[in-house]
Design an enzyme around this catalytic site. Sequence first.
Site, mmCIF file in Angstrom:
data_model
loop_
_atom_site.group_PDB
_atom_site.id
_atom_site.type_symbol
_atom_site.label_atom_id
_atom_site.label_comp_id
_atom_site.label_asym_id
_atom_site.label_seq_id
_atom_site.Cartn_x
_atom_site.Cartn_y
_atom_site.Cartn_z
ATOM 1 N N ASP A 127 -20.100 10.927 9.533
ATOM 2 C CA ASP A 127 -20.114 10.991 10.994
ATOM 3 C C ASP A 127 -20.962 12.176 11.438
ATOM 4 O O ASP A 127 -20.831 13.280 10.900
ATOM 5 C CB ASP A 127 -18.682 11.123 11.525
ATOM 6 C CG ASP A 127 -18.613 10.857 13.027
ATOM 7 O OD1 ASP A 127 -19.464 10.099 13.535
ATOM 8 O OD2 ASP A 127 -17.714 11.401 13.682
ATOM 9 N N HIS A 134 -22.359 16.061 24.621
ATOM 10 C CA HIS A 134 -21.055 16.181 23.963
ATOM 11 C C HIS A 134 -20.952 17.521 23.235
ATOM 12 O O HIS A 134 -19.949 18.233 23.355
ATOM 13 C CB HIS A 134 -20.866 15.026 22.976
ATOM 14 C CG HIS A 134 -19.641 15.165 22.129
ATOM 15 N ND1 HIS A 134 -18.366 15.007 22.635
ATOM 16 C CD2 HIS A 134 -19.484 15.462 20.810
ATOM 17 C CE1 HIS A 134 -17.480 15.189 21.661
ATOM 18 N NE2 HIS A 134 -18.126 15.474 20.542
ATOM 19 N N GLU A 200 -13.550 8.934 20.451
ATOM 20 C CA GLU A 200 -14.958 9.312 20.568
ATOM 21 C C GLU A 200 -15.767 8.025 20.606
ATOM 22 O O GLU A 200 -15.696 7.201 19.686
ATOM 23 C CB GLU A 200 -15.389 10.219 19.413
ATOM 24 C CG GLU A 200 -14.757 11.597 19.538
ATOM 25 C CD GLU A 200 -15.344 12.650 18.594
ATOM 26 O OE1 GLU A 200 -16.006 12.265 17.599
ATOM 27 O OE2 GLU A 200 -15.141 13.845 18.860
ATOM 28 N N GLU A 202 -18.873 6.072 20.017
ATOM 29 C CA GLU A 202 -20.044 6.229 19.153
ATOM 30 C C GLU A 202 -20.638 4.864 18.812
ATOM 31 O O GLU A 202 -20.008 3.825 19.005
ATOM 32 C CB GLU A 202 -19.661 6.932 17.833
ATOM 33 C CG GLU A 202 -18.972 8.271 18.031
ATOM 34 C CD GLU A 202 -18.858 9.090 16.740
ATOM 35 O OE1 GLU A 202 -19.656 8.880 15.813
ATOM 36 O OE2 GLU A 202 -17.944 9.941 16.687
ATOM 37 N N ASP A 232 -14.257 6.952 16.930
ATOM 38 C CA ASP A 232 -13.800 7.985 15.992
ATOM 39 C C ASP A 232 -12.569 8.660 16.605
ATOM 40 O O ASP A 232 -12.677 9.695 17.259
ATOM 41 C CB ASP A 232 -14.952 8.982 15.784
ATOM 42 C CG ASP A 232 -14.551 10.152 14.919
ATOM 43 O OD1 ASP A 232 -13.585 10.033 14.147
ATOM 44 O OD2 ASP A 232 -15.226 11.204 15.009
ATOM 45 N N ARG A 236 -7.221 16.274 18.713
ATOM 46 C CA ARG A 236 -7.887 17.527 19.130
ATOM 47 C C ARG A 236 -7.100 18.779 18.767
ATOM 48 O O ARG A 236 -7.695 19.828 18.454
ATOM 49 C CB ARG A 236 -8.130 17.525 20.637
ATOM 50 C CG ARG A 236 -8.993 16.399 21.127
ATOM 51 C CD ARG A 236 -10.367 16.417 20.492
ATOM 52 N NE ARG A 236 -11.186 15.301 20.964
ATOM 53 C CZ ARG A 236 -12.314 14.931 20.395
ATOM 54 N NH1 ARG A 236 -12.766 15.564 19.310
ATOM 55 N NH2 ARG A 236 -13.006 13.927 20.870
ATOM 56 N N GLN A 239 -7.574 19.299 15.128
ATOM 57 C CA GLN A 239 -8.980 19.679 14.917
ATOM 58 C C GLN A 239 -9.236 21.147 15.248
ATOM 59 O O GLN A 239 -9.896 21.865 14.484
ATOM 60 C CB GLN A 239 -9.878 18.780 15.786
ATOM 61 C CG GLN A 239 -11.377 19.018 15.620
ATOM 62 C CD GLN A 239 -12.208 18.103 16.526
ATOM 63 O OE1 GLN A 239 -11.669 17.286 17.272
ATOM 64 N NE2 GLN A 239 -13.522 18.234 16.443
ATOM 65 N N LYS A 252 -9.657 13.698 11.871
ATOM 66 C CA LYS A 252 -10.515 12.515 11.980
ATOM 67 C C LYS A 252 -10.147 11.446 10.953
ATOM 68 O O LYS A 252 -10.881 10.478 10.797
ATOM 69 C CB LYS A 252 -11.978 12.928 11.746
ATOM 70 C CG LYS A 252 -12.464 14.047 12.638
ATOM 71 C CD LYS A 252 -12.807 13.542 14.003
ATOM 72 C CE LYS A 252 -13.566 14.602 14.790
ATOM 73 N NZ LYS A 252 -14.116 14.018 16.017
ATOM 74 N N THR A 256 -10.753 5.047 12.127
ATOM 75 C CA THR A 256 -12.013 4.901 12.848
ATOM 76 C C THR A 256 -12.200 3.410 13.055
ATOM 77 O O THR A 256 -12.259 2.655 12.090
ATOM 78 C CB THR A 256 -13.185 5.480 12.038
ATOM 79 O OG1 THR A 256 -12.930 6.857 11.778
ATOM 80 C CG2 THR A 256 -14.507 5.335 12.781
ATOM 81 N N GLU A 362 -13.535 15.656 26.950
ATOM 82 C CA GLU A 362 -14.543 16.030 27.947
ATOM 83 C C GLU A 362 -14.178 15.515 29.339
ATOM 84 O O GLU A 362 -14.350 16.222 30.335
ATOM 85 C CB GLU A 362 -15.905 15.469 27.551
ATOM 86 C CG GLU A 362 -16.450 16.034 26.255
ATOM 87 C CD GLU A 362 -17.559 15.160 25.721
ATOM 88 O OE1 GLU A 362 -18.709 15.355 26.110
ATOM 89 O OE2 GLU A 362 -17.260 14.257 24.920
HETATM 90 CA CA CA Z 1 -17.267 11.834 15.868
#
Ligand code: CA
Length: 420
Positions: A127, A134, A200, A202, A232, A236, A239, A252, A256, A362
């Site tokens: 990834d 971002h 996420e 993607e 993904d 948080r 993380q 993560k 996914t 975000e």
């Molecule tokens: Ca990602």
Amino acid sequence: MPLLKSWINSANDPEGSFPLNNLPYGVFSTEGTEPRCGTAIGTMILDLAALEEEGILAAAEDPVLDVPFWNDFMELGPEVWAAYRTKLQALLAEGTGMDVRAALEPHLVPAAQADLHLPFLVSEYTDFYAGRHHAENVGTMFRGAENALPPNWLSIPIGYNGRASSIVVSGTPVRRPWGQIKAPDETLPRFAPSARFDIELELGAVVGQASDDPMTVAEADAMIFGYVLLNDWSARDIQAWEYQPLGPFQAKATATTISPWIVTRAALEPFRIATPERERPLLPYLAEPGPMLYDIDLAVTLAPEGQTATTIARTNYSEMYYSAAQQLAHHTISGCPMNVGDLLGSGTISGPTRDSRGSLLELSWGGKEPLTLAGGASRSFIEDGDTLTLSGAAHGDGYRIGFGDCTGQLIPAHADIYGR
Ligand code: CA
């Protein structure tokens, strides 16, 4: 390029996802049958394994489509991919003879009656972190505005090695994970279910050729078989505590999700668009021979359990700073072997405006600015029972190249992880 008309009427709907211009590759099954390879055309799925078995359309002498994955087909290489697609388009094109139609019709299944599976065996999963908006948004929240972009970011397509085992197909429920969490105002970590679980948005590039050698960007582009939507899922709070110095790990690893159809590079060819102007010149090995991104509109919806969905973000794949071809070329320069079925996540795709951000982190600015949903509920991060759906399409002249939904519902964490 205009809409290519098919004798299957539903494929000519300008608002449909799967016109003859698309022909994405997936794996499907119907009640009582084994998963096998097929393509989406209009509201139908064409059983390509059956066409191969009956000698109507084959990619090679030996069968490659009677298995629940596209890896064997990918191995045959770009020339075979192109020849097969040309023949498949001819079979389904308006004006095809009645004898061909009669031969194909028994192998068309309404998509509504089919279950879709992972379209390929995921060899390895990497990834990246290639969306500038971002990276700036997350960097600002994690390290402050002055340190938002890491010093290497404008030179290197940053990535980390993820887990192929975490990849699931759209529709698979995702369980809220437990982990080590330490908020900034806490002195010691706690063991608890993630309270800041996120998505996420993607795009995933599917590598269709193996290589042990360093590749140029052009060579890397030719190795890419196609693209899928990719979510993904990210914890948080886990993380933020674990990520330094080696990057994301457990945050993560839960799941996914990818969309079930591989939209081929060939189908996306008319939508190529250049990466943005370079703020810092790239080293020559990352030079692009032409436009390497694609103009693909993307959206995210959130639906609380039993309620209607609210669109929480709209953006475009062209917001990326690095293309998948650049990421793959960078991946190969160490001599890292690449395999058929490798999956490369683009990195979160966020645009410059608030409603074009590709993660809740975000969108809610770390929980400080919660979103208001259509039904009046508010969200900073994902609540149990919420269904998150990514969608995407390239818009042509009278047609759409759709990806099919990439969706997943968050189910509650285990009540007591040590209770069994
Ligand atoms: Ca990602």
